[in-house]
Every structure is written in C-alpha cells, then in structure tokens.
Scaffold this motif. Structure first.
Motif, PDB file in Angstrom:
ATOM      1  N   TYR A   1       1.632   6.830  -6.404  1.00  0.00           N
ATOM      2  CA  TYR A   1       1.754   6.037  -7.633  1.00  0.00           C
ATOM      3  C   TYR A   1       2.936   5.074  -7.544  1.00  0.00           C
ATOM      4  O   TYR A   1       2.847   3.922  -7.957  1.00  0.00           O
ATOM      5  CB  TYR A   1       1.942   6.936  -8.855  1.00  0.00           C
ATOM      6  CG  TYR A   1       0.725   7.720  -9.304  1.00  0.00           C
ATOM      7  CD1 TYR A   1      -0.545   7.397  -8.897  1.00  0.00           C
ATOM      8  CD2 TYR A   1       0.869   8.809 -10.163  1.00  0.00           C
ATOM      9  CE1 TYR A   1      -1.655   8.123  -9.321  1.00  0.00           C
ATOM     10  CE2 TYR A   1      -0.228   9.536 -10.598  1.00  0.00           C
ATOM     11  CZ  TYR A   1      -1.485   9.190 -10.166  1.00  0.00           C
ATOM     12  OH  TYR A   1      -2.570   9.904 -10.605  1.00  0.00           O
TER      13      TYR A   1
ATOM     14  N   THR B   1       2.429  -3.711  -6.763  1.00  0.00           N
ATOM     15  CA  THR B   1       1.906  -4.543  -7.859  1.00  0.00           C
ATOM     16  C   THR B   1       3.006  -5.076  -8.778  1.00  0.00           C
ATOM     17  O   THR B   1       2.699  -5.749  -9.760  1.00  0.00           O
ATOM     18  CB  THR B   1       0.875  -3.757  -8.688  1.00  0.00           C
ATOM     19  OG1 THR B   1       1.497  -2.577  -9.210  1.00  0.00           O
ATOM     20  CG2 THR B   1      -0.339  -3.381  -7.856  1.00  0.00           C
TER      21      THR B   1
ATOM     22  N   ILE C   1       2.043   2.132  -5.251  1.00  0.00           N
ATOM     23  CA  ILE C   1       1.168   1.199  -5.964  1.00  0.00           C
ATOM     24  C   ILE C   1       1.979   0.376  -6.964  1.00  0.00           C
ATOM     25  O   ILE C   1       1.771  -0.832  -7.109  1.00  0.00           O
ATOM     26  CB  ILE C   1       0.010   1.954  -6.663  1.00  0.00           C
ATOM     27  CG1 ILE C   1      -0.937   2.544  -5.610  1.00  0.00           C
ATOM     28  CG2 ILE C   1      -0.747   1.046  -7.617  1.00  0.00           C
ATOM     29  CD1 ILE C   1      -1.948   3.523  -6.162  1.00  0.00           C
TER      30      ILE C   1
END
Length: 119
Positions: free
Chosen positions: A70, A77, A73
């Motif tokens: 997580y 992003t 990611i």
C-alpha cells in the motif's frame, strides 16, 4: 528456567514476543527499520507457537507486507495527489491493525480473520 517451564510456555504460548513485534511496528512509524526487525521476529517465532499465537504472527507478517505494498502504491501515485490519500489510508490501516492485534493478544485470543487485507 527449567525444561518443564519451557514445555509449559510452548503449550500455553507466551505472547511476549508477539507483543514486542507489535511494539516494534509502532516504533517503525518513526524509526522505519524496527518494522523489519519485527517482521524477522514474527517469521522466527511463528513455527514454534501454538495456533492462537501463530495466528498473530501471520497477522503481523501480512500487516508488514500489505502495508509495504500500500505504501509503495501511495508513493508511486503521489505525483497524482491521490497517493497522499493512499499513504494516509495506509498509516491509519497500519495503526488499526496493530491496535486490533494487541487487543486480541492481551485477551490471548486469535484474530477473527488473520488472512484479511483490511482491518
């Protein structure tokens, strides 16, 4: 410590090491390397633990790896700004999982679903 005491601890399962792993995870929010130390401890102590305690070690191992995913990611992003929300979610998710695990550990109970990706 006598051999009989060691046998009793293995059967009843002393939660001390699992508690240390949770504490190391909390500390890792400030000093990141302690999370890795906790992960190694969870892998080491998992095999000798009784079922209810093995469940906690599984939860801790999954918390580390899923949290890392997580977080990755979120970082990737972040240039799209949504990553900051993902990183915030990851932080809350990590804390909730550690608190939930500690609460169940104090009651000497397994987690409801140690294979979960969420809370």
């Amino acid at each position: 410590m006598t051999e009989q005491t060691t046998d009793i601890q293995q059967h009843t399962g002393e939660p001390g090491n699992a508690k240390i792993v949770y504490i190391l995870y909390f500390i890792s929010l400030v000093v990141g390397i302690t999370g890795l130390v906790g992960l190694v401890m969870a892998y080491i102590y998992k095999s000798d633990a009784p079922d209810w305690l093995r469940d906690h070690y599984r939860w801790q191992i999954r918390t580390f790896w899923i949290g890392l995913l997580y977080g990755f990611i979120g970082v990737v992003t972040a240039m799209f700004l949504v990553g900051y929300l993902i990183l915030l979610f990851t932080l809350v998710w990590f804390i909730v999982r550690c608190v939930k695990g500690l609460q169940r550990l104090e009651k000497r109970q397994p987690l409801a679903d140690s294979g979960s990706w969420m809370f």
